[in-house]
Design an enzyme around this catalytic site. Structure first.
Site, mmCIF file in Angstrom:
data_model
loop_
_atom_site.group_PDB
_atom_site.id
_atom_site.type_symbol
_atom_site.label_atom_id
_atom_site.label_comp_id
_atom_site.label_asym_id
_atom_site.label_seq_id
_atom_site.Cartn_x
_atom_site.Cartn_y
_atom_site.Cartn_z
ATOM 1 N N ALA A 45 0.859 -1.188 0.000
ATOM 2 C CA ALA A 45 0.000 0.000 0.000
ATOM 3 C C ALA A 45 0.890 1.232 0.000
ATOM 4 C CB ALA A 45 -0.901 0.006 1.232
ATOM 5 N N LYS A 107 10.723 4.619 15.076
ATOM 6 C CA LYS A 107 11.225 4.826 16.451
ATOM 7 C C LYS A 107 10.404 5.852 17.214
ATOM 8 C CE LYS A 107 14.012 7.391 13.559
ATOM 9 N NZ LYS A 107 14.840 7.118 12.415
ATOM 10 N N LYS A 207 15.474 6.769 20.229
ATOM 11 C CA LYS A 207 16.188 5.488 20.150
ATOM 12 C C LYS A 207 16.661 5.044 21.534
ATOM 13 C CE LYS A 207 17.578 6.547 15.431
ATOM 14 N NZ LYS A 207 18.546 7.293 14.626
HETATM 15 N N1 LIG Z 1 15.189 6.381 5.985
HETATM 16 C C1 LIG Z 1 15.952 5.741 6.853
HETATM 17 O O1 LIG Z 1 17.165 5.572 6.637
HETATM 18 C C2 LIG Z 1 15.359 5.211 8.128
HETATM 19 C C3 LIG Z 1 16.187 4.547 9.035
HETATM 20 C C4 LIG Z 1 15.647 4.001 10.208
HETATM 21 C C5 LIG Z 1 14.293 4.148 10.444
HETATM 22 N N2 LIG Z 1 13.512 4.815 9.549
HETATM 23 C C6 LIG Z 1 12.090 4.940 9.836
HETATM 24 O O2 LIG Z 1 11.390 4.255 8.812
HETATM 25 C C7 LIG Z 1 10.123 4.865 8.586
HETATM 26 C C8 LIG Z 1 9.994 5.216 7.098
HETATM 27 O O3 LIG Z 1 11.036 6.103 6.753
HETATM 28 P P1 LIG Z 1 11.370 6.441 5.230
HETATM 29 O O4 LIG Z 1 12.636 7.210 5.255
HETATM 30 O O5 LIG Z 1 11.263 5.224 4.406
HETATM 31 O O6 LIG Z 1 10.155 7.439 4.909
HETATM 32 P P2 LIG Z 1 9.670 7.919 3.461
HETATM 33 O O7 LIG Z 1 10.753 7.788 2.461
HETATM 34 O O8 LIG Z 1 9.026 9.235 3.671
HETATM 35 O O9 LIG Z 1 8.552 6.835 3.097
HETATM 36 C C9 LIG Z 1 7.266 6.817 3.603
HETATM 37 C C10 LIG Z 1 6.326 6.354 2.490
HETATM 38 O O10 LIG Z 1 5.061 6.057 3.048
HETATM 39 C C11 LIG Z 1 4.080 6.578 2.165
HETATM 40 N N3 LIG Z 1 2.830 6.808 2.890
HETATM 41 C C12 LIG Z 1 2.536 7.825 3.740
HETATM 42 N N4 LIG Z 1 1.283 7.670 4.233
HETATM 43 C C13 LIG Z 1 0.785 6.542 3.674
HETATM 44 C C14 LIG Z 1 -0.469 5.860 3.767
HETATM 45 N N5 LIG Z 1 -1.453 6.315 4.537
HETATM 46 N N6 LIG Z 1 -0.639 4.718 3.055
HETATM 47 C C15 LIG Z 1 0.361 4.256 2.259
HETATM 48 N N7 LIG Z 1 1.555 4.860 2.120
HETATM 49 C C16 LIG Z 1 1.774 5.996 2.836
HETATM 50 C C17 LIG Z 1 4.706 7.851 1.641
HETATM 51 O O11 LIG Z 1 4.055 8.264 0.458
HETATM 52 P P3 LIG Z 1 4.085 9.817 0.057
HETATM 53 O O12 LIG Z 1 5.525 10.163 -0.164
HETATM 54 O O13 LIG Z 1 3.271 9.882 -1.157
HETATM 55 O O14 LIG Z 1 3.512 10.549 1.230
HETATM 56 C C18 LIG Z 1 6.134 7.418 1.404
HETATM 57 O O15 LIG Z 1 6.316 6.834 0.144
HETATM 58 C C19 LIG Z 1 10.083 6.083 9.526
HETATM 59 O O16 LIG Z 1 9.421 5.700 10.706
HETATM 60 C C20 LIG Z 1 11.548 6.351 9.822
HETATM 61 O O17 LIG Z 1 11.766 6.968 11.072
HETATM 62 C C21 LIG Z 1 14.018 5.346 8.403
#
Ligand SMILES: NC(=O)c1ccc[n+]([C@@H]2O[C@H](COP(=O)([O-])OP(=O)(O)OC[C@H]3O[C@@H](n4cnc5c(N)ncnc54)[C@H](OP(=O)(O)O)[C@@H]3O)[C@@H](O)[C@H]2O)c1
Length: 433
Positions: A45, A107, A207
């Site tokens: 999704a 987190k 964290k």
């Molecule tokens: N990035 C890292 O290196 C990293 C490392 C450790 C932990 N995390 C954690 O991992 C999680 C995700 O991080 P990320 O960096 O991957 O974030 P991201 O790149 O912003 O990805 C989130 C995705 O979820 C989609 N989304 C938002 N609301 C939604 C909904 N209701 N239904 C379906 N899809 C939805 C967004 O779409 P849209 O863009 O269209 O809104 C986006 O594609 C966060 O909690 C973050 O703290 C990330």
């Protein structure tokens, strides 16, 4: 579960979600060899399907409705990778209530609403795992939960935020000011456009809440953690620290102390002889001391698509082993006890060694007056530097390192010192590890 096949649904195909999909689609054979299970990515999704993600999703159901994952009776494990508080909380709650295991990297959510989620998981006989929420690809949570299970955890000292570590490393190695180092971090993809939650210490505190809860097997209240970020650190302080043989790091600290835990996040002078001082750029490291194992170090990439996804898939495989077991044999609730709270010792009751930097008028007697106040509060000085050059207006920097001293007395002494007309307002107090 359908035979030996585990059906997985991902919600959120951003940086982390893409990595999880990539591993599930590319490493199926490897995962099967190692676990005997077939992992089937059934549904994803995601709100925005226009982005090119370089994934072959021809055998995956693609939807913009998260409930196609949450309410699908065939899906065994839900991966939440949208981030944020809502709708992430409601999605995870629904998945748990539908008796699906959940894996998340969120987190912020686990740190602030973990208690409710662990309770819901427990009531429904399923688990929520969150290896990727701390230290990206480093298996620190599994390490604490399983590898070190025989130990009482005495202390944890962690470098948990890649953005801050990158900035502080650049300031240390290239002798640049904070703003320039931050700009470089943004240009190189190690800092968000809005880096506030990283540089003000909140992300590290999230964290640390999770690590502290695992270490104590109880809930640590996020809002009781003392937090300071790195925005007050200047090139001058980095250079002074260097002169004394220290590197400044943003440390997450957990320490069993006085019948409770001393738990805090702040920039800290780490001795150049300690392993943590050598953890550079975006890397993370966690120094854990257990009563039987002694000192251990976990090191690796703390973020990014591939490391974070690696941790998530580790959790998926872990949970899948439970799915093979019959009801009653399941090894659920491997998380934190949601009904126990740990006692957090307020920072005023803790002692530390300190780094103090003042700007004072360059005139005789200044140092004697400052050290006199410190002595009144039983704070003794171990080293001192006063620059003779006129750095800012007529003010010169004075740096003092202290022996172990009470946080409460230090606060009171600083208030007195700041009343001297010859001291400028922008002093800095750091702790020494
Ligand atoms: N990035 C890292 O290196 C990293 C490392 C450790 C932990 N995390 C954690 O991992 C999680 C995700 O991080 P990320 O960096 O991957 O974030 P991201 O790149 O912003 O990805 C989130 C995705 O979820 C989609 N989304 C938002 N609301 C939604 C909904 N209701 N239904 C379906 N899809 C939805 C967004 O779409 P849209 O863009 O269209 O809104 C986006 O594609 C966060 O909690 C973050 O703290 C990330």
């Amino acid at each position: 579960m359908n035979g030996q096949r585990v059906n997985i649904g991902i919600i959120g195909l951003g940086t982390v979600g893409v990595g999880v999909a990539r591993i599930l689609l590319q490493q199926g054979d490897l995962l099967k060899t190692r676990s005997t299970l077939t992992f089937h990515l059934k549904t994803i999704a995601e709100l925005d399907w226009n982005k090119d993600r370089n994934l072959d999703l021809s055998n995956v159901k693609c939807t913009d409705n998260a409930y196609d994952v949450l309410d699908d009776p065939e899906i065994n494990i839900v991966v939440e990778t949208i981030g944020g508080y809502e709708p992430a909380f409601s999605f995870i709650k629904r998945a748990l209530e539908n008796r699906k295991h959940v894996v998340t990297a969120n987190k912020a959510l686990i740190a602030t609403r973990g208690r409710e989620l662990f309770q819901i998981a427990r009531e429904n006989g399923v688990d929520i795992l969150f290896e990727a929420s701390v230290g990206g690809g480093i298996p620190i949570i599994k390490g604490l939960r399983e590898g070190l299970i025989a130990n009482k955890i005495e202390s944890i000292y962690g470098i948990l935020n890649g953005t801050c570590n990158y900035i502080l490393t650049k300031m240390h190695k290239d002798s640049v000011e904070f703003e320039d180092a931050l700009k470089g971090a943004q240009e190189n993809g190690f800092a968000e456009a809005d880096p506030s939650l990283d540089i003000n210490g909140t992300d590290t505190a999230h964290k640390l809440t999770i690590l502290g809860s695992l270490a104590s097997n109880s809930i640590v209240s996020f809002d009781k953690i003392y937090v300071e970020g790195i925005t007050g650190i200047s090139k001058l302080d980095i250079n002074f620290a260097k002169t004394f043989g220290y590197t400044i790091k943003l440390l997450a600290i957990y320490r069993v102390f006085n019948g409770g835990v001393d738990i805090r996040v702040h920039p800290t002078l780490v001795s150049d002889s300690h392993l943590l001082s050598a953890v550079s750029n975006e890397m993370n490291a966690i120094f854990v001391t257990g009563d039987f194992v002694g000192n251990t170090v976990f090191y690796g990439p703390g973020a990014g698509e591939r490391p974070t996804a690696s941790a998530i898939v580790g959790d998926i495989v872990d949970l899948s082993r439970d799915l093979l077991l019959k009801e009653g044999q399941k090894y659920c609730n491997r998380t934190i006890n949601p009904t126990a709270d740990v006692k957090i010792i307020p920072i005023e009751e803790v002692t530390n060694r300190f780094y103090l930097r003042f700007f004072t008028l360059d005139k005789p007697g200044v140092l004697a007056k400052i050290s006199g106040i410190l002595a009144d509060y039983k704070i003794s000085i171990s080293s001192m530097v006063q620059l003779e050059t006129h750095e800012r207006d007529n003010y010169v920097p004075i740096v003092l390192l202290t022996h172990e001293a009470s946080e409460k007395y230090m606060e009171q002494a600083l208030q007195k010192i700041m009343q001297f007309e010859f001291v400028k307002e922008n002093f800095l107090r750091l702790r020494i590890f």
